[in-house]
Enzyme design. Structure first.
Site, PDB file in Angstrom:
ATOM      1  N   ARG A 191      34.965  33.420  39.318  1.00  0.00           N
ATOM      2  CA  ARG A 191      34.185  34.545  39.852  1.00  0.00           C
ATOM      3  C   ARG A 191      34.219  34.591  41.373  1.00  0.00           C
ATOM      4  NH1 ARG A 191      30.055  35.843  35.347  1.00  0.00           N
ATOM      5  NH2 ARG A 191      29.067  37.310  36.739  1.00  0.00           N
ATOM      6  N   TYR A 210      35.314  37.587  43.678  1.00  0.00           N
ATOM      7  CA  TYR A 210      34.332  38.670  43.802  1.00  0.00           C
ATOM      8  C   TYR A 210      33.129  38.197  44.633  1.00  0.00           C
ATOM      9  CZ  TYR A 210      31.193  42.451  42.270  1.00  0.00           C
ATOM     10  OH  TYR A 210      30.328  43.534  42.215  1.00  0.00           O
ATOM     11  N   ARG A 269      31.723  44.662  30.494  1.00  0.00           N
ATOM     12  CA  ARG A 269      30.340  44.392  30.885  1.00  0.00           C
ATOM     13  C   ARG A 269      29.448  44.504  29.652  1.00  0.00           C
ATOM     14  NH1 ARG A 269      29.546  47.162  36.810  1.00  0.00           N
ATOM     15  NH2 ARG A 269      31.205  48.570  36.186  1.00  0.00           N
ATOM     16  N   VAL A 288      26.569  45.881  28.747  1.00  0.00           N
ATOM     17  CA  VAL A 288      25.998  47.112  28.185  1.00  0.00           C
ATOM     18  C   VAL A 288      27.103  47.939  27.513  1.00  0.00           C
ATOM     19  CG1 VAL A 288      24.820  49.275  28.713  1.00  0.00           C
ATOM     20  CG2 VAL A 288      24.076  47.158  29.814  1.00  0.00           C
ATOM     21  N   SER A 289      28.241  48.102  28.203  1.00  0.00           N
ATOM     22  CA  SER A 289      29.323  48.894  27.606  1.00  0.00           C
ATOM     23  C   SER A 289      29.878  48.192  26.361  1.00  0.00           C
ATOM     24  CB  SER A 289      30.421  49.162  28.637  1.00  0.00           C
ATOM     25  OG  SER A 289      30.668  48.035  29.414  1.00  0.00           O
ATOM     26  N   PHE A 341      28.362  46.108  24.260  1.00  0.00           N
ATOM     27  CA  PHE A 341      27.448  46.154  23.104  1.00  0.00           C
ATOM     28  C   PHE A 341      27.403  47.562  22.512  1.00  0.00           C
ATOM     29  CE2 PHE A 341      24.519  42.275  24.221  1.00  0.00           C
ATOM     30  CZ  PHE A 341      25.617  41.441  24.079  1.00  0.00           C
ATOM     31  N   THR A 344      19.496  35.641  30.928  1.00  0.00           N
ATOM     32  CA  THR A 344      18.784  36.903  31.185  1.00  0.00           C
ATOM     33  C   THR A 344      19.486  37.742  32.250  1.00  0.00           C
ATOM     34  OG1 THR A 344      17.402  36.050  32.974  1.00  0.00           O
ATOM     35  CG2 THR A 344      16.582  35.757  30.711  1.00  0.00           C
ATOM     36  N   ASP A 366      28.769  31.499  34.432  1.00  0.00           N
ATOM     37  CA  ASP A 366      27.935  32.641  34.036  1.00  0.00           C
ATOM     38  C   ASP A 366      26.476  32.337  34.420  1.00  0.00           C
ATOM     39  OD1 ASP A 366      28.414  35.062  31.887  1.00  0.00           O
ATOM     40  OD2 ASP A 366      26.359  34.333  31.801  1.00  0.00           O
TER      41      ASP A 366
HETATM   42  P1  NAD Z   1      33.812  50.738  39.303  1.00  0.00           P
HETATM   43  O1  NAD Z   1      34.889  49.780  38.986  1.00  0.00           O
HETATM   44  O2  NAD Z   1      33.471  51.789  38.305  1.00  0.00           O
HETATM   45  O3  NAD Z   1      34.100  51.465  40.686  1.00  0.00           O
HETATM   46  C1  NAD Z   1      34.809  50.871  41.733  1.00  0.00           C
HETATM   47  C2  NAD Z   1      35.765  51.914  42.298  1.00  0.00           C
HETATM   48  O4  NAD Z   1      36.500  51.332  43.387  1.00  0.00           O
HETATM   49  C3  NAD Z   1      36.792  52.382  41.277  1.00  0.00           C
HETATM   50  O5  NAD Z   1      36.856  53.791  41.270  1.00  0.00           O
HETATM   51  C4  NAD Z   1      38.110  51.766  41.775  1.00  0.00           C
HETATM   52  O6  NAD Z   1      39.231  52.519  41.420  1.00  0.00           O
HETATM   53  C5  NAD Z   1      37.864  51.695  43.257  1.00  0.00           C
HETATM   54  N1  NAD Z   1      38.675  50.695  43.949  1.00  0.00           N
HETATM   55  C6  NAD Z   1      38.890  49.411  43.602  1.00  0.00           C
HETATM   56  N2  NAD Z   1      39.687  48.806  44.501  1.00  0.00           N
HETATM   57  C7  NAD Z   1      39.965  49.745  45.446  1.00  0.00           C
HETATM   58  C8  NAD Z   1      40.740  49.740  46.628  1.00  0.00           C
HETATM   59  N3  NAD Z   1      41.403  48.634  47.034  1.00  0.00           N
HETATM   60  N4  NAD Z   1      40.816  50.875  47.354  1.00  0.00           N
HETATM   61  C9  NAD Z   1      40.176  52.006  46.957  1.00  0.00           C
HETATM   62  N5  NAD Z   1      39.428  52.061  45.847  1.00  0.00           N
HETATM   63  C10 NAD Z   1      39.315  50.942  45.099  1.00  0.00           C
HETATM   64  O7  NAD Z   1      32.512  49.880  39.644  1.00  0.00           O
HETATM   65  P2  NAD Z   1      31.020  50.336  39.987  1.00  0.00           P
HETATM   66  O8  NAD Z   1      30.146  49.726  38.978  1.00  0.00           O
HETATM   67  O9  NAD Z   1      30.946  51.767  40.239  1.00  0.00           O
HETATM   68  O10 NAD Z   1      30.791  49.539  41.345  1.00  0.00           O
HETATM   69  C11 NAD Z   1      30.809  50.179  42.620  1.00  0.00           C
HETATM   70  C12 NAD Z   1      30.436  49.168  43.680  1.00  0.00           C
HETATM   71  O11 NAD Z   1      29.129  48.654  43.438  1.00  0.00           O
HETATM   72  C13 NAD Z   1      31.384  47.980  43.741  1.00  0.00           C
HETATM   73  O12 NAD Z   1      31.590  47.634  45.098  1.00  0.00           O
HETATM   74  C14 NAD Z   1      30.605  46.893  43.029  1.00  0.00           C
HETATM   75  O13 NAD Z   1      30.964  45.627  43.491  1.00  0.00           O
HETATM   76  C15 NAD Z   1      29.180  47.251  43.390  1.00  0.00           C
HETATM   77  N6  NAD Z   1      28.224  46.729  42.397  1.00  0.00           N
HETATM   78  C16 NAD Z   1      28.113  47.310  41.155  1.00  0.00           C
HETATM   79  C17 NAD Z   1      27.207  46.780  40.244  1.00  0.00           C
HETATM   80  C18 NAD Z   1      26.993  47.395  38.876  1.00  0.00           C
HETATM   81  O14 NAD Z   1      26.203  46.880  38.109  1.00  0.00           O
HETATM   82  N7  NAD Z   1      27.646  48.481  38.525  1.00  0.00           N
HETATM   83  C19 NAD Z   1      26.449  45.651  40.577  1.00  0.00           C
HETATM   84  C20 NAD Z   1      26.632  45.078  41.835  1.00  0.00           C
HETATM   85  C21 NAD Z   1      27.510  45.628  42.732  1.00  0.00           C
HETATM   86  N1  UDP Z   2      27.785  39.090  27.786  1.00  0.00           N
HETATM   87  C1  UDP Z   2      27.682  38.887  26.415  1.00  0.00           C
HETATM   88  N2  UDP Z   2      28.533  39.572  25.600  1.00  0.00           N
HETATM   89  C2  UDP Z   2      29.446  40.460  26.062  1.00  0.00           C
HETATM   90  C3  UDP Z   2      29.542  40.685  27.471  1.00  0.00           C
HETATM   91  C4  UDP Z   2      28.691  39.967  28.293  1.00  0.00           C
HETATM   92  O1  UDP Z   2      26.862  38.095  25.948  1.00  0.00           O
HETATM   93  O2  UDP Z   2      30.159  41.059  25.235  1.00  0.00           O
HETATM   94  C5  UDP Z   2      26.858  38.360  28.678  1.00  0.00           C
HETATM   95  C6  UDP Z   2      27.537  37.648  29.830  1.00  0.00           C
HETATM   96  O3  UDP Z   2      27.935  36.349  29.433  1.00  0.00           O
HETATM   97  C7  UDP Z   2      26.436  37.609  30.871  1.00  0.00           C
HETATM   98  C8  UDP Z   2      25.670  38.898  30.618  1.00  0.00           C
HETATM   99  O4  UDP Z   2      26.019  39.313  29.307  1.00  0.00           O
HETATM  100  O5  UDP Z   2      25.567  36.529  30.637  1.00  0.00           O
HETATM  101  C9  UDP Z   2      26.006  39.995  31.610  1.00  0.00           C
HETATM  102  O6  UDP Z   2      27.400  40.116  31.685  1.00  0.00           O
HETATM  103  P1  UDP Z   2      28.151  41.205  32.552  1.00  0.00           P
HETATM  104  O7  UDP Z   2      29.601  40.886  32.527  1.00  0.00           O
HETATM  105  O8  UDP Z   2      27.712  42.562  32.137  1.00  0.00           O
HETATM  106  O9  UDP Z   2      27.560  41.033  34.012  1.00  0.00           O
HETATM  107  P2  UDP Z   2      27.313  39.789  34.995  1.00  0.00           P
HETATM  108  O10 UDP Z   2      27.594  38.496  34.306  1.00  0.00           O
HETATM  109  O11 UDP Z   2      28.231  40.044  36.126  1.00  0.00           O
HETATM  110  O12 UDP Z   2      25.877  39.937  35.309  1.00  0.00           O
END
Ligand code: NAD
Ligand code: UDP
Ligand code: UDP
Length: 326
Positions: free
Chosen positions: A147, A150, A191, A193-194, A196, A215, A284
């Site tokens: 991880r 990231y 992820r 949510v998607s 499940f 959690t 994790d």
């Molecule tokens: P996402 O993957 O749907 O969106 C990310 C977008 O960035 C995509 O459209 C992708 O094509 C684009 N991208 C990736 N690399 C790129 C590059 N080198 N140049 C230009 N575009 C690029 O993800 P998201 O959930 O919409 O996340 C958006 C931002 O929020 C990210 O920076 C992510 O780290 C941050 N974030 C999201 C969550 C969440 O729960 N969704 C949580 C924490 C942080």
């Molecule tokens: N997770 C799970 N089943 C799945 C996908 C994820 O149990 O099919 C768990 C994962 O191990 C983590 C939590 O759900 O503990 C959230 O995972 P996600 O990848 O959505 O986000 P993150 O770990 O980055 O919070």
């Protein structure tokens, strides 16, 4: 600059992704001009297809690891793959996107004296030893694990944002986003949510990693975008000084076990899917919940949408994108 036009011109990097596409809709709704720069690695044009003919919207295929010369008033830097499957697919590119992307967008903001928002993450806290996590907690992050591309990329981006702020007086806004869900999440991004919801709708087994007792706290996308805009709109300081830079936690503090989430998804979809246990991925985090005291006081904000209501909207979206007949 641009006194002839009172509208703001706003650059959203990663605008064709899940969060970016919702943010762009909100900005267009309130009258801004929006440039979306995205390389479509995880985002899709279909997320912004309905906006392509909008007179104040422009899509640009661009990778933020390369310099970008545009003229805008504000920048939201969201470009980065966000799900573990996607960001671990090409980890070197993930770090480059966070770090080189931040440098380029900060260089752009510096040239334009534009305010710049960074989509940081709760992952900067790693597997936290402090619970819930306040912004003052420095985190517990493995620098060499799967991880890390990231987590450390996002940490380095925060460092760059704060150094441009201190060194060049840039008006930065760093938000640490906790797990967010809603329509336009990528159906196969792995992820929780998607996964499940897709598993439940397809009648497949629901995969609990570990024992499902870890959690997370899930924020519905509309609540999150409201906070982005409130944060970005906080005024600059006196005499042209930068305003409040953050970092600020944004997320929903209601914490659930992953097993509870699975049970709720089964309930809401009426699915016959069974829960099955799978190994817990490396590094994790066991628990995660934002301390949002700062967001409450600075932004007068807290999430309003309960998990059940948000899941219903998200399930409706996934049903609409499933191939018919499935
Ligand atoms: P996402 O993957 O749907 O969106 C990310 C977008 O960035 C995509 O459209 C992708 O094509 C684009 N991208 C990736 N690399 C790129 C590059 N080198 N140049 C230009 N575009 C690029 O993800 P998201 O959930 O919409 O996340 C958006 C931002 O929020 C990210 O920076 C992510 O780290 C941050 N974030 C999201 C969550 C969440 O729960 N969704 C949580 C924490 C942080
Ligand atoms: N997770 C799970 N089943 C799945 C996908 C994820 O149990 O099919 C768990 C994962 O191990 C983590 C939590 O759900 O503990 C959230 O995972 P996600 O990848 O959505 O986000 P993150 O770990 O980055 O919070
Ligand atoms: N940059 C950009 N657009 C601009 C201005 C700068 O993409 O409008 C990039 C530029 O390529 C540079 C980076 O931002 O590599 C950092 O810019 P900065 O001015 O901070 O540093 P320097 O140009 O001195 O390396």
């Amino acid at each position: 600059m641009r006194q002839y036009n009172p509208r703001k011109r706003i650059l959203v990097t990663g605008g064709a992704g899940f969060l970016g596409s919702h943010l762009i809709e909100r900005l267009l709704d309130r009258g801004d001009e929006v440039v979306c720069a995205d390389n479509l690695f995880t985002g899709t044009k279909s997320n912004v297809e309905h906006l392509l003919t909008h007179p104040r919207f422009e899509f640009m295929r661009h990778d933020v690891t390369f310099p970008l010369y545009v003229e805008v008033d504000q920048i939201y830097n969201l470009a980065c793959p966000a799900s573990p499957i996607h960001y671990q697919h090409d980890p070197v590119q993930t770090t480059k996107t966070s770090v080189h992307g931040a440098i380029n967008m900060l260089g752009l903001a510096k040239r334009l004296r534009a305010r710049i928002f960074q989509a940081s993450t709760s992952e900067v806290y790693g597997d936290p030893a402090v619970h819930p996590q306040p912004e003052s907690y420095w985190g517990s992050v493995n620098p060499i694990g799967p991880r890390s591309c990231y987590d450390e990329g996002k940490r380095c981006a925060e460092t760059l944002f704060f150094d441009y702020h201190r060194q060049h007086g840039l008006d930065i806004r760093v938000a640490r986003i906790f797990n967010t869900y809603g329509p336009r999440m990528h159906p196969n991004d792995g992820r929780v949510v998607s996964n499940f919801i897709m598993q439940a709708l397809n009648g497949e087994d629901i995969t609990l990693y570990g024992d499902g007792q870890q959690t997370r706290s899930f924020c519905f996308v509309d609540d999150l975008i409201e906070a982005f805009i409130r944060f970005m709109d906080l005024p600059a300081g006196e005499n042209g000084q930068p305003g409040f830079p953050g970092p600020i936690n944004l997320g929903n503090p209601r914490e659930f076990t992953i097993r509870q989430l699975a049970e709720q998804v089964i309930d809401l979809t009426g699915s016959k899917s069974k829960l099955v246990l799978r190994p817990l991925p490396a590094d994790d985090p066991k628990q995660r919940q934002p301390d949002i005291s700062l967001a409450r006081s600075m932004l007068n904000w807290e999430p309003a949408i309960a998990l059940e209501a948000g899941l219903k909207k998200t399930i409706a979206y996934f049903e609409s994108v499933l191939p018919s007949g499935s």
